[in-house]
Each structure stands twice: as structure tokens, then as C-alpha cells.
Design a protein around this motif. Structure first.
Motif, PDB file in Angstrom:
ATOM      1  N   LEU A 144      -4.304  -6.297   3.235  1.00  0.00           N
ATOM      2  CA  LEU A 144      -4.893  -5.710   2.304  1.00  0.00           C
ATOM      3  C   LEU A 144      -4.154  -4.344   1.762  1.00  0.00           C
ATOM      4  CD1 LEU A 144      -8.750  -6.210   3.331  1.00  0.00           C
ATOM      5  CD2 LEU A 144      -7.205  -7.344   1.414  1.00  0.00           C
ATOM      6  N   LEU A 145      -3.588  -3.636   2.902  1.00  0.00           N
ATOM      7  CA  LEU A 145      -3.113  -2.434   2.491  1.00  0.00           C
ATOM      8  C   LEU A 145      -1.594  -2.931   1.610  1.00  0.00           C
ATOM      9  CD1 LEU A 145      -3.449  -0.286   5.629  1.00  0.00           C
ATOM     10  CD2 LEU A 145      -4.264   0.231   3.042  1.00  0.00           C
ATOM     11  N   ASP A 146      -0.926  -3.729   2.034  1.00  0.00           N
ATOM     12  CA  ASP A 146       0.182  -4.514   1.605  1.00  0.00           C
ATOM     13  C   ASP A 146       0.098  -4.786   0.062  1.00  0.00           C
ATOM     14  OD1 ASP A 146       1.843  -3.669   3.775  1.00  0.00           O
ATOM     15  OD2 ASP A 146       1.984  -5.795   4.804  1.00  0.00           O
ATOM     16  N   ALA A 155      -0.537  -4.846  -7.978  1.00  0.00           N
ATOM     17  CA  ALA A 155      -1.335  -4.620  -6.966  1.00  0.00           C
ATOM     18  C   ALA A 155      -2.687  -5.242  -6.921  1.00  0.00           C
ATOM     19  CB  ALA A 155      -1.279  -3.181  -6.642  1.00  0.00           C
ATOM     20  N   PHE A 156      -3.358  -5.187  -8.394  1.00  0.00           N
ATOM     21  CA  PHE A 156      -4.682  -5.568  -8.490  1.00  0.00           C
ATOM     22  C   PHE A 156      -4.528  -7.155  -8.129  1.00  0.00           C
ATOM     23  CE2 PHE A 156      -8.066  -6.849 -11.279  1.00  0.00           C
ATOM     24  CZ  PHE A 156      -9.247  -6.114 -10.344  1.00  0.00           C
ATOM     25  N   ARG A 157      -3.817  -7.926  -8.814  1.00  0.00           N
ATOM     26  CA  ARG A 157      -3.721  -9.245  -8.953  1.00  0.00           C
ATOM     27  C   ARG A 157      -3.489  -9.509  -7.455  1.00  0.00           C
ATOM     28  NH1 ARG A 157       0.523 -12.342  -8.512  1.00  0.00           N
ATOM     29  NH2 ARG A 157       1.834 -11.004  -9.278  1.00  0.00           N
ATOM     30  N   ASP A 180      -6.831  -5.640  12.438  1.00  0.00           N
ATOM     31  CA  ASP A 180      -5.726  -5.040  11.913  1.00  0.00           C
ATOM     32  C   ASP A 180      -4.948  -6.101  11.116  1.00  0.00           C
ATOM     33  OD1 ASP A 180      -6.450  -2.883  13.481  1.00  0.00           O
ATOM     34  OD2 ASP A 180      -5.188  -3.325  15.007  1.00  0.00           O
ATOM     35  N   GLU A 181      -4.730  -7.226  11.355  1.00  0.00           N
ATOM     36  CA  GLU A 181      -4.000  -8.191  10.640  1.00  0.00           C
ATOM     37  C   GLU A 181      -4.226  -8.259   9.168  1.00  0.00           C
ATOM     38  OE1 GLU A 181      -2.692 -12.874   9.986  1.00  0.00           O
ATOM     39  OE2 GLU A 181      -3.371 -12.021  12.039  1.00  0.00           O
TER      40      GLU A 181
END
Length: 61
Positions: free
Chosen positions: A9-11, A18-20, A3-4
Motif C-alpha cells: 500500500l505504501l508503494d 498514486a490514487f489509481r 508487513d507485506e
């Protein structure tokens, strides 16, 4: 995937840069090779599906 890591990754994929941020996160977490394998397999599946829907013959490389 824990979950962590999932949350990290979602953040990473939100907002400006975002890509970087995503690339930095997968490198920092040491999962860049696993990501590349997943990405390659997903793109190959998309390509096969498109070819089959359009009845285009193909061979696996």
C-alpha cells in the motif's frame, strides 16, 4: 495488517497515478470494503472534532 500488505500500500501511494494504484491494490487484495469503513470512520471523526472545536451542535446519524 501484515508487513507485506503495508509495504504494498505504501508503494501504491507514491508517484504518478498514486490514487489509481492505491484503489487497484485495495481491490486486488480484497480489502476495499474495509478501506471504505476505515475512511468513513476517519472522516466522521474529523468532522466531529471540527464541530466540537467550533462549538457547533450536531447529532449522530
Amino acid at each position: 495488517m501484515d508487513d507485506e500488505l503495508r509495504n504494498e500500500l505504501l508503494d501504491a501511494v507514491h508517484g504518478k497515478g498514486a490514487f489509481r494504484h492505491f484503489k487497484d491494490t485495495i481491490r486486488y487484495r480484497g480489502i476495499e470494503d474495509a478501506w471504505q469503513r476505515f475512511r468513513d470512520a476517519a472522516l466522521a471523526a474529523i468532522a466531529r472534532s471540527w464541530l466540537e472545536r467550533n462549538e457547533i451542535a450536531y447529532t449522530e446519524a
